[in-house]
Scaffold this motif. Structure first.
Motif, PDB file in Angstrom:
ATOM      1  N   ARG A   8       0.824  -1.219   0.000  1.00 14.33           N
ATOM      2  CA  ARG A   8       0.000   0.000   0.000  1.00 14.33           C
ATOM      3  C   ARG A   8       0.852   1.260   0.000  1.00 14.33           C
ATOM      4  NH1 ARG A   8      -2.891   0.926   4.608  1.00 14.33           N
ATOM      5  NH2 ARG A   8      -1.844  -0.586   5.907  1.00 14.33           N
ATOM      6  N   ASN A  96     -10.479   8.775   1.442  1.00 16.18           N
ATOM      7  CA  ASN A  96      -9.314   8.239   0.728  1.00 16.18           C
ATOM      8  C   ASN A  96      -8.016   8.949   1.087  1.00 16.18           C
ATOM      9  OD1 ASN A  96     -11.047   6.484  -0.689  1.00 16.18           O
ATOM     10  ND2 ASN A  96     -11.533   8.114  -2.123  1.00 16.18           N
ATOM     11  N   THR A 121      -5.725   1.515   0.886  1.00 15.78           N
ATOM     12  CA  THR A 121      -5.823   0.193   0.247  1.00 15.78           C
ATOM     13  C   THR A 121      -4.775   0.070  -0.854  1.00 15.78           C
ATOM     14  OG1 THR A 121      -7.337   0.911  -1.508  1.00 15.78           O
ATOM     15  CG2 THR A 121      -8.361   0.192   0.574  1.00 15.78           C
ATOM     16  N   GLU A 122      -4.516  -1.179  -1.248  1.00 10.92           N
ATOM     17  CA  GLU A 122      -3.593  -1.441  -2.350  1.00 10.92           C
ATOM     18  C   GLU A 122      -4.140  -0.846  -3.651  1.00 10.92           C
ATOM     19  OE1 GLU A 122      -1.367  -5.299  -4.429  1.00 10.92           O
ATOM     20  OE2 GLU A 122      -2.661  -5.590  -2.687  1.00 10.92           O
ATOM     21  N   GLU A 123      -5.470  -0.903  -3.817  1.00  9.83           N
ATOM     22  CA  GLU A 123      -6.098  -0.356  -5.025  1.00  9.83           C
ATOM     23  C   GLU A 123      -5.868   1.146  -5.136  1.00  9.83           C
ATOM     24  OE1 GLU A 123      -7.421  -4.188  -4.089  1.00  9.83           O
ATOM     25  OE2 GLU A 123      -7.666  -2.439  -2.801  1.00  9.83           O
ATOM     26  N   GLN A 124      -5.976   1.838  -4.012  1.00 15.57           N
ATOM     27  CA  GLN A 124      -5.759   3.294  -4.037  1.00 15.57           C
ATOM     28  C   GLN A 124      -4.304   3.619  -4.360  1.00 15.57           C
ATOM     29  OE1 GLN A 124      -7.679   3.694  -0.223  1.00 15.57           O
ATOM     30  NE2 GLN A 124      -8.977   5.297  -1.040  1.00 15.57           N
ATOM     31  N   ARG A 125      -3.397   2.796  -3.836  1.00 16.83           N
ATOM     32  CA  ARG A 125      -1.992   2.996  -4.162  1.00 16.83           C
ATOM     33  C   ARG A 125      -1.782   2.810  -5.657  1.00 16.83           C
ATOM     34  NH1 ARG A 125       2.209   0.426  -6.353  1.00 16.83           N
ATOM     35  NH2 ARG A 125       4.242   0.966  -5.552  1.00 16.83           N
ATOM     36  N   ASP A 126      -2.349   1.730  -6.212  1.00 15.83           N
ATOM     37  CA  ASP A 126      -2.179   1.451  -7.639  1.00 15.83           C
ATOM     38  C   ASP A 126      -2.785   2.553  -8.498  1.00 15.83           C
ATOM     39  OD1 ASP A 126      -0.893  -0.846  -6.869  1.00 15.83           O
ATOM     40  OD2 ASP A 126      -2.555  -2.187  -7.353  1.00 15.83           O
ATOM     41  N   GLU A 127      -3.948   3.067  -8.078  1.00  9.52           N
ATOM     42  CA  GLU A 127      -4.577   4.150  -8.824  1.00  9.52           C
ATOM     43  C   GLU A 127      -3.708   5.406  -8.787  1.00  9.52           C
ATOM     44  OE1 GLU A 127      -8.867   6.409  -9.243  1.00  9.52           O
ATOM     45  OE2 GLU A 127      -8.141   5.945  -7.232  1.00  9.52           O
TER      46      GLU A 127
END
Length: 159
Positions: A8, A96, A121-127
Motif C-alpha cells: 500500500r 481516501n 488500500t492497495e487499489e488506491q496505491r495502484d490508482e
C-alpha cells in the motif's frame, strides 16, 4: 523483511545538497512551500496554513493543463529537523486520505529526504501510481524542493 504496508506504500527519496535544517524549514512556512510544492508545471494557491500538530494546510494545486485540484494536509507529527508526519487528502473528511512520513537525515553536508506514503488500500496505491503518476510526481516535487533549497542556500538566504 517486507513491511506490513508494503503493498500500500510508495517510497521516494533524494539527496539534496543543503543542510537538514534548511530542507526541513522549506516544509514549515507557506512562503517556502508555495515556491516549490508539486510536480513540474504545477502552481499552488494557499487558502489557510498553520504548521503545527493538528494544524492544516488548505490549498489548491493548479495543473499545467488548467485543472484545479483541491488539496488538504493536516500535520500529525512534527519533530524538527528530523521528521514530519501528515495526512493528505482532498478535504478534512476525505475517506481516501493517505498518510505520509518524511524523514530528513544528514548525509555529509547534504540531506537525504525520504517520503513514505501509505494509502488506505492497495487499489488506491495502484490508482495513485497509474492514474496520477504519483511516483514520477513525487520525484519531480522533491526535485523542485532540491532546486529551491539549493538556490536559497547559494543565494545566502535562510536562517
Amino acid at each position: 523483511m517486507r513491511s506490513a504496508t508494503a503493498d500500500r506504500e510508495i517510497v521516494i527519496s533524494r539527496v539534496i545538497d543543503a543542510p537538514r535544517e534548511l530542507v526541513f524549514e522549506a516544509f514549515t512556512e507557506v512562503r517556502h512551500l508555495s515556491q516549490w510544492w508539486g510536480p513540474d508545471g504545477f502552481t499552488t494557491t494557499t487558502r489557510s496554513f498553520e504548521f503545527r500538530v493538528g494544524g492544516e494546510w488548505d490549498f489548491v494545486m493548479h495543473g499545467p493543463d488548467g485543472t484545479d485540484y483541491q488539496e488538504w494536509i493536516s500535520w500529525t507529527e512534527i519533530d524538527p529537523p528530523e521528521g514530519i508526519a501528515l495526512r493528505h487528502g482532498g478535504s478534512r473528511d476525505d475517506p481516501n486520505a493517505f498518510e505520509s512520513v518524511l524523514t530528513f537525515t544528514p548525509d555529509g553536508a547534504a540531506t537525504r529526504i525520504e517520503m513514505r506514503t501509505v494509502f488506505p488500500t492497495e487499489e488506491q496505491r495502484d490508482e495513485a501510481v497509474e492514474k496520477y503518476h504519483a511516483i514520477e510526481g513525487g520525484r519531480q516535487t522533491l526535485g523542485n524542493l532540491a532546486a529551491y533549497v539549493t538556490g536559497t542556500a547559494r543565494n545566502g538566504a535562510g536562517g
